[in-house]
Design an enzyme around this catalytic site. Sequence first.
Site, PDB file in Angstrom:
ATOM      1  CD  GLU A 168      -5.989   4.642   4.819  1.00 33.19           C
ATOM      2  OE1 GLU A 168      -5.641   3.804   4.320  1.00 33.19           O
ATOM      3  OE2 GLU A 168      -5.396   5.610   5.985  1.00 33.19           O
TER       4      GLU A 168
ATOM      5  CD  GLU B  41      -5.273   2.930  -0.011  1.00 31.12           C
ATOM      6  OE1 GLU B  41      -4.602   2.218  -0.929  1.00 31.12           O
ATOM      7  OE2 GLU B  41      -5.295   3.086   1.356  1.00 31.12           O
TER       8      GLU B  41
ATOM      9  CG  ASP C 190      -5.375   0.297   4.136  1.00 36.59           C
ATOM     10  OD1 ASP C 190      -5.587  -0.647   4.805  1.00 36.59           O
ATOM     11  OD2 ASP C 190      -4.707   1.312   4.321  1.00 36.59           O
TER      12      ASP C 190
ATOM     13  CE  LYS D 104      -3.284   2.228   7.655  1.00 36.83           C
ATOM     14  NZ  LYS D 104      -3.975   3.318   6.676  1.00 36.83           N
TER      15      LYS D 104
ATOM     16  CG  ASP E 227      -2.041   0.879   0.999  1.00 37.38           C
ATOM     17  OD1 ASP E 227      -2.331   1.278  -0.009  1.00 37.38           O
ATOM     18  OD2 ASP E 227      -2.694   1.158   2.101  1.00 37.38           O
TER      19      ASP E 227
ATOM     20  NE  ARG F 126      -7.489   6.519   9.919  1.00 38.25           N
ATOM     21  CZ  ARG F 126      -6.846   6.456   8.713  1.00 38.25           C
ATOM     22  NH1 ARG F 126      -5.624   5.855   8.864  1.00 38.25           N
ATOM     23  NH2 ARG F 126      -7.448   6.648   7.503  1.00 38.25           N
TER      24      ARG F 126
ATOM     25  CB  THR G 131      -7.566  -4.977   2.556  1.00 38.41           C
ATOM     26  OG1 THR G 131      -6.559  -4.605   3.458  1.00 38.41           O
ATOM     27  CG2 THR G 131      -7.259  -3.953   1.408  1.00 38.41           C
TER      28      THR G 131
ATOM     29  CD  GLN H 296      -2.588   4.909  10.661  1.00 40.37           C
ATOM     30  OE1 GLN H 296      -3.876   4.685  10.821  1.00 40.37           O
ATOM     31  NE2 GLN H 296      -2.041   5.229   9.999  1.00 40.37           N
TER      32      GLN H 296
ATOM     33  CD  GLU I  16      -7.002  12.948   4.399  1.00 38.20           C
ATOM     34  OE1 GLU I  16      -7.248  14.121   3.551  1.00 38.20           O
ATOM     35  OE2 GLU I  16      -6.839  11.822   4.064  1.00 38.20           O
TER      36      GLU I  16
ATOM     37  CG  HIS J  89      -4.051  10.396   2.697  1.00 34.92           C
ATOM     38  ND1 HIS J  89      -4.833  10.498   3.371  1.00 34.92           N
ATOM     39  CD2 HIS J  89      -3.259   9.604   2.917  1.00 34.92           C
ATOM     40  CE1 HIS J  89      -4.927   9.543   4.337  1.00 34.92           C
ATOM     41  NE2 HIS J  89      -3.704   8.926   3.988  1.00 34.92           N
TER      42      HIS J  89
END
Length: 421
Positions: free
Chosen positions: A195, A197, A229, A249, A123, A233, A253, A236, A368, A130
């Site tokens: 996420e 992607e 993904d 993560k 990834d 958080r 997925t 993380q 975000e 971002h």
Amino acid sequence: VVSANGHPDFPIQNLPYGVVQFELFQPEIVVAIGPFALRLRGALEAGWGEDLSLEIRAALMAPWLNELAALRPADWTAVRLALSDALADPAWEDRLRPAMELIPDDASSFDHNVPVHVGDYTDFYASIYHATNVGALFRPDQPLLPNYKWVPIGYHGRASTIDVSFTVVDRPRGQIMLPGATAPEYLWTRALDYEVELGLILGDAAGLRWPTTAETARDRIFGVVLLNDWSARDIQSWEYQPLGPFLSKSFRTTVSPWIVTSDALRPFEVPMPRRPAGDPAPLEHLTVPDDFTWSIQLETQIETSGMREQDLPIHTVSRVNYADAMYWSPAQLVTHHTSNGCIMNVGDLLGTGTISGPTPDSCGCLLEMTKRGTQPIILPGGESRGFLEDNDVVQILGYCEAPHAVRIGFGDCSGSVETDE
Ligand code: CA
């Protein structure tokens, strides 16, 4: 196939591949055409594809797309042309009809497999918006680290985590340092995120045996899927230093069930945006002649159980175009990955990284969009979300539009959240 005309995702100009398992049968390759999935094994039995080589026909009988992806790009194109010719020819309609299955509106009841066997999953972090937005949350004085404009940043994911839409995501548990605490605790994540992607699927086994250069990288991309993904958080933020994300993560997925091929995306290729004045030029080995990206419009939607109870429709929370968001192109990601001599295999999956634009309504994740949960979004019906709650559904849609081209789409990449207490 007359009914494919005007189909928003799967007109005859698209012809994406999936792998479907019908009851009591081995998994088999299908092609989406309008509201139908054409079973290629059935089509071959009906006499379609007689001009294709034995090698190609054998690849189309496989229970996944790796054998087809392993062939040369010219072979991919030959299959596409043979499909296109037959599906546009009324004389073939009756012969292929027995191999056509209606794709249900509720795609979750159609038994899709992940369309390729993915040996390795990487990834990247290729959207500069971002990287800047996330960096600003953690390092307001230096949002973008000094290496970002020189080297495509990525991490090695786990192929075992990959699942096909529709995915039920069990809320992960992990070490979390709560605000003000002096030691972490093992808890359910309180900051579950998605996420948005794209995933590049590599092919061309003969090509992959040779070093991939900036000139040849594009020929290694068999096709593209939507990718989510899922990310925790709070796990993380405690674990990511100094080696990057790990268990935050690797719990799940999701990829979309249909691979839209590089050939189908050709009308939607656009030049990579020029780097802003003052930015460094890429090093020579990452300088791709006539470098391109794809104009792919992405939409993210959320539906809560409260919205379902009130009969409110799923709500679009963000929109972004892939072509506007990225600092590193698809070819640069492939080139960089192989630039140290790393061996790539057919079916390898390269995530682009979260695709975000500069504004909150173009952000590809809640981290975000809600400024780490501190500015929740308000949903129809009045609920708010800083991060995902149980029974929330996240759906990513993707489609391509261009002047003088017929719109094509990716289908959807969806999942819901549960806590398995
Ligand atoms: Ca990611």
